[in-house]
Motif scaffolding. Structure first.
Motif, short mmCIF file in Angstrom:
data_model
loop_
_atom_site.label_atom_id
_atom_site.label_comp_id
_atom_site.label_asym_id
_atom_site.label_seq_id
_atom_site.Cartn_x
_atom_site.Cartn_y
_atom_site.Cartn_z
N VAL A 124 0.08 19.95 8.23
CA VAL A 124 0.02 18.49 8.12
C VAL A 124 1.18 18.02 7.25
O VAL A 124 1.30 18.45 6.11
CB VAL A 124 -1.32 18.03 7.49
N LEU A 125 2.01 17.16 7.80
CA LEU A 125 3.04 16.50 6.99
C LEU A 125 2.50 15.13 6.62
O LEU A 125 2.24 14.30 7.51
CB LEU A 125 4.36 16.36 7.74
N TRP A 126 2.30 14.91 5.33
CA TRP A 126 1.73 13.65 4.84
C TRP A 126 2.87 12.84 4.23
O TRP A 126 3.31 13.14 3.13
CB TRP A 126 0.64 13.96 3.80
N LEU A 127 3.37 11.86 4.98
CA LEU A 127 4.53 11.07 4.55
C LEU A 127 4.00 9.81 3.88
O LEU A 127 3.41 8.95 4.54
CB LEU A 127 5.39 10.71 5.78
N ASP A 128 4.19 9.69 2.58
CA ASP A 128 3.43 8.67 1.84
C ASP A 128 4.01 8.48 0.44
O ASP A 128 4.57 9.41 -0.14
CB ASP A 128 1.97 9.18 1.70
N ALA A 129 3.86 7.27 -0.10
CA ALA A 129 4.15 7.06 -1.52
C ALA A 129 3.04 7.64 -2.39
O ALA A 129 3.23 7.91 -3.58
CB ALA A 129 4.26 5.56 -1.82
N VAL A 247 5.31 0.53 -3.29
CA VAL A 247 5.77 1.19 -4.51
C VAL A 247 7.29 1.29 -4.44
O VAL A 247 7.83 1.85 -3.48
CB VAL A 247 5.19 2.63 -4.64
N PRO A 248 7.99 0.75 -5.44
CA PRO A 248 9.45 0.83 -5.43
C PRO A 248 9.93 2.29 -5.45
O PRO A 248 9.18 3.19 -5.84
CB PRO A 248 9.88 0.13 -6.72
N GLY A 249 11.17 2.47 -5.07
CA GLY A 249 11.76 3.81 -5.19
C GLY A 249 11.41 4.73 -4.03
O GLY A 249 11.32 5.94 -4.18
#
Ligand SMILES: NC(=[NH2+])NCCC[C@H](N)C(=O)O
Ligand SMILES: [Mn+2]
Ligand SMILES: [Mn+2]
Length: 307
Positions: A124-129, A247-249
């Motif tokens: 599972v690739l969890w792409l998230d802030a 979320v910035p950054g």
């Protein structure tokens, strides 16, 4: 490497019961308006749009015993699980258009069961802030979209942990989290305790996206089912303002594009969530349009000219 020729089924899940800001319920239509289905078709993918699954309305109530809208979250996730399972069984790639990120419990539960039945490994690739690894005991908000990874790993209420039969559905070792930059203090302790593999923004800054993706994709082979769970808040809010927990950054356009291109190069995804697009907070649907553009990269659209 050649892309998987698998046919795709797109379905929408128009709810925001897991979120603390309303509007992600409009995400599926925003992604369609941004041309998601046509974009896949123009890449030569056989794609069917099954429309939206149904579920209860958002009662917009405060949290009870650490969870907000638990019954509704369970009902929506059951619908997602059933749709995903049917499409996987038919040999198709489910693309779930959220909705908030709590819905990944339903999609990944279906994927995990499918992997068990087929003797496949799961990545599972969890792409998230966010790590989305909260529990009712430590959540600062009660919003279940902050909890799906924990629930999938067995930390959560029975109704979610055992949504698809006896949980836990996955192990922390199956997961790679990319783009992380906002983890609550107690959540951070839990993430460390369970050994989640996290590629946070600091690491991405230091080693670059190329190395990050090489590491996150390492070990994937023909017997691995790759699930990509794409929370659009992984992107920097300057390019993706239409989401509820900015979320910035975050990732810039080129980092996100390289991330998706490298997944495509590794053989592509076998199932996909696109979640947390919130048109009520967006500007002229640009977040949905960017998400579509990046999904195209995930399906093999490449900027590469050199061989
Ligand atoms: N999928 C998301 N956008 N999750 C945001 C979670 C924010 C925060 N950590 C919470 O648990 O409330
Ligand atoms: Mn998330
Ligand atoms: Mn997030």
């Amino acid at each position: 490497m050649s892309l998987k020729p698998k046919p795709v089924t797109v379905f929408g899940v128009p709810t925001d019961v897991g979120a603390g800001t309303r509007g992600a319920s409009m995400g599926p239509e925003a992604l369609r308006v941004a041309g998601l289905v046509e974009a896949l078709a123009s890449r030569g993918v056989e794609v069917a749009d099954r429309g939206d699954v149904a579920g209860p309305r958002n009662p917009w109530m405060p949290p009870v015993e650490g969870y907000r809208h638990l019954d509704e979250v369970v009902a929506w996730n059951r619908a997602v699980m059933e749709m995903s399972a049917a499409e996987l069984a038919a040999g198709r790639m489910p693309v779930m258009l959220g909705g908030d990120h709590c819905l990944a419990m339903g999609s990944i539960t279906a994927v995990a069961r499918h992997c068990r039945a087929q003797g496949k490994r799961l990545r599972v690739l969890w792409l998230d802030a966010h790590a989305d690894f909260n529990t009712s005991a430590i959540t600062p908000s009660g919003n279940v979209h902050g909890m799906p990874v924990a629930c999938l790993c067995g930390l959560g209420p029975d109704a979610l942990v055992n949504l698809g039969g006896q949980g836990p559905m996955i192990s922390p070792a199956d997961v790679r989290q990319i783009g992380i930059r906002s983890v609550d203090p107690e959540e951070k302790r839990l993430v460390r305790e369970h050994g989640l593999d996290i590629y946070d923004m600091r690491y991405i800054d230091e080693v670059g996206m190329k190395q990050v993706m090489e590491e996150a994709l390492a070990g994937i082979d023909a017997d691995t089912h790759l699930h990509v769970s794409f929370d659009v808040d992984v992107l920097d809010p300057s390019i993706a303002p239409g989401t509820g927990t900015r979320v910035p950054g975050g990732l810039d356009y080129r980092e996100a594009q390289l991330m998706m291109e490298m997944i495509a190069d590794a053989g592509g995804a076998d199932s996909l969530d696109v979640v947390e697009v919130n048109p009520a907070l967006d500007k002229r649907n640009r977040t949905a349009r960017l998400a579509v553009d990046l999904v195209e990269s995930l399906f093999g659209k490449s900027t590469l000219m050199r061989d």
